[in-house]
Design an enzyme around this catalytic site. Structure first.
Site, PDB file in Angstrom:
ATOM      1  N   TYR A 160      39.954  43.415  47.072  1.00  0.00           N
ATOM      2  CA  TYR A 160      41.342  43.577  46.040  1.00  0.00           C
ATOM      3  C   TYR A 160      40.820  43.630  44.579  1.00  0.00           C
ATOM      4  CZ  TYR A 160      45.614  41.893  44.214  1.00  0.00           C
ATOM      5  OH  TYR A 160      46.939  41.821  43.367  1.00  0.00           O
ATOM      6  N   ASP A 257      33.483  43.070  40.784  1.00  0.00           N
ATOM      7  CA  ASP A 257      34.491  42.269  40.454  1.00  0.00           C
ATOM      8  C   ASP A 257      34.365  40.930  40.726  1.00  0.00           C
ATOM      9  OD1 ASP A 257      37.227  41.314  40.307  1.00  0.00           O
ATOM     10  OD2 ASP A 257      38.265  42.750  41.215  1.00  0.00           O
ATOM     11  N   LYS A 285      40.418  34.276  36.552  1.00  0.00           N
ATOM     12  CA  LYS A 285      40.586  33.176  37.071  1.00  0.00           C
ATOM     13  C   LYS A 285      39.790  31.664  36.798  1.00  0.00           C
ATOM     14  CE  LYS A 285      42.047  35.188  41.515  1.00  0.00           C
ATOM     15  NZ  LYS A 285      43.051  35.032  42.395  1.00  0.00           N
TER      16      LYS A 285
HETATM   17  N1  PMP Z   1      40.102  40.925  41.412  1.00  0.00           N
HETATM   18  C1  PMP Z   1      40.098  40.134  42.351  1.00  0.00           C
HETATM   19  C2  PMP Z   1      38.725  39.912  43.011  1.00  0.00           C
HETATM   20  C3  PMP Z   1      41.143  39.226  42.490  1.00  0.00           C
HETATM   21  O1  PMP Z   1      40.951  38.282  43.508  1.00  0.00           O
HETATM   22  C4  PMP Z   1      42.211  39.317  41.790  1.00  0.00           C
HETATM   23  C5  PMP Z   1      43.160  38.348  41.853  1.00  0.00           C
HETATM   24  N2  PMP Z   1      43.410  37.781  43.123  1.00  0.00           N
HETATM   25  C6  PMP Z   1      42.334  40.470  40.829  1.00  0.00           C
HETATM   26  C7  PMP Z   1      41.306  41.255  40.742  1.00  0.00           C
HETATM   27  C8  PMP Z   1      43.541  40.537  40.162  1.00  0.00           C
HETATM   28  O2  PMP Z   1      43.695  39.362  38.970  1.00  0.00           O
HETATM   29  P1  PMP Z   1      45.025  38.909  38.573  1.00  0.00           P
HETATM   30  O3  PMP Z   1      45.816  38.546  39.692  1.00  0.00           O
HETATM   31  O4  PMP Z   1      44.694  38.032  37.507  1.00  0.00           O
HETATM   32  O5  PMP Z   1      45.710  40.384  37.761  1.00  0.00           O
END
Ligand code: PMP
Length: 443
Positions: A160, A257, A285
């Protein structure tokens, strides 16, 4: 197996929650008339038996609007790395707020936080800020296209990278939807995505094949270095180093990521933990300790495209003082005592993870874990998954029943098998949680 056939007495558990959490049900019904779907982020709607409403959080616990206290392993889906409302962060944010919320101009916290990240994260020669993981991934992919002059990127199934059309593909495809390299959009209204090439996690030959077949077209390989969004599936030994080597060979950028793994697996994230340094890494996060903050870190040669203005990176609220104050206080707390917080999360998290799986196995259930310490997953299946497709073999519905039963026992879990630990969790929390598991399994 009696426990499985009674599915953890799920009907009684749900009835008990309905009674205990009547205030949440009432509020959810009310919210549905004003807020689309009743919740602020789509995924929260799917929590069974209904979304809970919380009044407050402190350390490792959350209190709902009916006064029930839960040991919290959801941690806001990851950001709450120091536990809820840590005093040092709250004080730093209040102090910053008292001097203005946003300047849209420069102030000292910008370079102070950038320097802390530079010191901690191996790839961080230069830093850029934004407000969410979704946004910062877009900056990374844009930089990769600009740097290489190529339009496409390779992503892995089940990973994701935010909710933008360009990356919200082949996230959790069903068994029927899984179809090789074609990206599968997650929802309606998304623009068809033709620049993503999708392969399975841990599949070296597929990566080699794509880089050969799309020679000169692929700008970047992006991955979650620990696949937290689909069951905390690790890269197999050597796979991240393989990605590092093959991207160098083909002039492709490697993007980690680290929105989840950053400042969670180690102060320097997955790249420190696994010893593989990407060209670019995205963080959100934990880096903001619960405030809306995201970071791109990377090599000066790539990030210089921002410095020269060739690549646009913008945002009204980027780097606002209260958010940076939270980040600074969080990073300092995580680094304190030679990173004691990480040693603690690894020790307690592994104790908890092993205790859960042992208890499930002891009553004859198929259960395995992946990941460890600060973030791990429990799967109701016999063999640890090595790809997203393997996770389709787990009994996800039974796991949700387990999570609902745990909620009724005062332990709040994400219902996809993932467990997050914070630096505020204690040995006593682990003991109480394992006792709750015992009660749930006793049926
Ligand atoms: N990349 C990863 C690996 C994530 O876990 C998330 C959110 N769960 C995102 C990108 C997107 O972040 P946001 O919800 O702050 O837009």
């Amino acid at each position: 197996m009696s426990v499985v056939s009674s599915r953890f007495r799920i009907d009684e558990r749900e009835a008990s929650l309905r009674q205990k959490a009547a205030g949440s049900i009432q509020r959810y019904e009310r919210a549905k008339h004003s807020l689309a779907g009743g919740v602020s982020s789509g995924l929260r709607r799917s929590l069974r038996p209904f979304p809970l409403y919380f009044h407050s959080g402190s350390g490792s616990s959350l209190q709902d609007v009916d006064g029930t206290r839960y040991i919290d392993y959801m941690l806001g889906w990851g950001p709450v790395i120091l536990g809820h409302a840590p005093l040092a962060v709250t004080a730093a944010v209040s102090n910053a707020l008292s001097r203005g919320y946003t300047f849209g101009a420069q102030h000292d916290l910008e370079f102070e936080v950038a320097e802390l990240i530079q010191k901690a994260v191996p790839c961080a020669e230069r830093i850029a800020f934004a407000n969410s993981g979704t946004e910062i991934v877009q900056v990374a992919l844009r930089l990769a296209r600009a740097y290489t002059g190529r339009p496409k990127y390779l992503k892995f199934e089940g990973h994701y990278h935010g909710w933008d059309d360009s990356v919200l593909v082949s996230y959790h495809p069903t068994g029927d939807q899984v179809r090789g390299q074609s990206p599968v959009p997650v929802g309606a209204g998304q623009r068809p995505e033709s620049n993503a090439v999708v392969v399975e996690w841990n599949d070296r030959s597929a990566v080699e094949r794509v880089l050969d077949e799309h020679a000169g077209e692929i700008s970047a390989i992006i991955c979650e270095p620990l696949l937290c969004n689909s069951g905390c599936i690790p890269a197999e030994p050597g796979f991240l180093a393989f990605l590092r080597d093959i991207t160098r060979k083909h002039g492709v950028l490697l993007i980690f990521d680290e929105v989840i793994t950053g400042f969670r697996l180690a102060l320097g994230g997955a790249q420190e933990h696994y010893g593989v340094v990407p060209d670019l890494a995205t963080f959100a996060k934990a880096v903001g300790g619960g405030m809306p903050f995201s970071v791109l870190a990377g090599s000066a040669s790539v990030m210089d495209l921002i410095a020269t203005g060739k690549v646009v990176h913008a945002g009204t609220l980027n780097g606002n003082p209260p958010v940076l104050a939270a980040a600074k206080a969080t990073l300092e707390a995580l680094a304190a005592d030679d990173c004691e917080a990480f040693r603690r999360m690894w020790r307690l998290g592994n104790l908890l993870r092993d205790g859960i799986v042992q208890r499930l196995n002891a009553i004859g259930m198929d259960a395995v874990s992946t990941g460890g310490g600060p973030v791990f997953s429990v799967h109701f299946q016999a063999r640890a998954p090595r790809t997203y497709r393997d996770t389709l073999l787990s009994d996800a519905a039974l796991y949700t029943d387990f999570a609902v039963a745990m909620l009724d026992e005062g332990v709040a879990l994400l219902q996809d098998g993932r467990w997050y630990l914070s630096a505020a969790h204690t040995e006593a929390d682990v003991t109480s949680t394992l006792q709750a598991v015992d009660r749930v399994l006793a049926g």
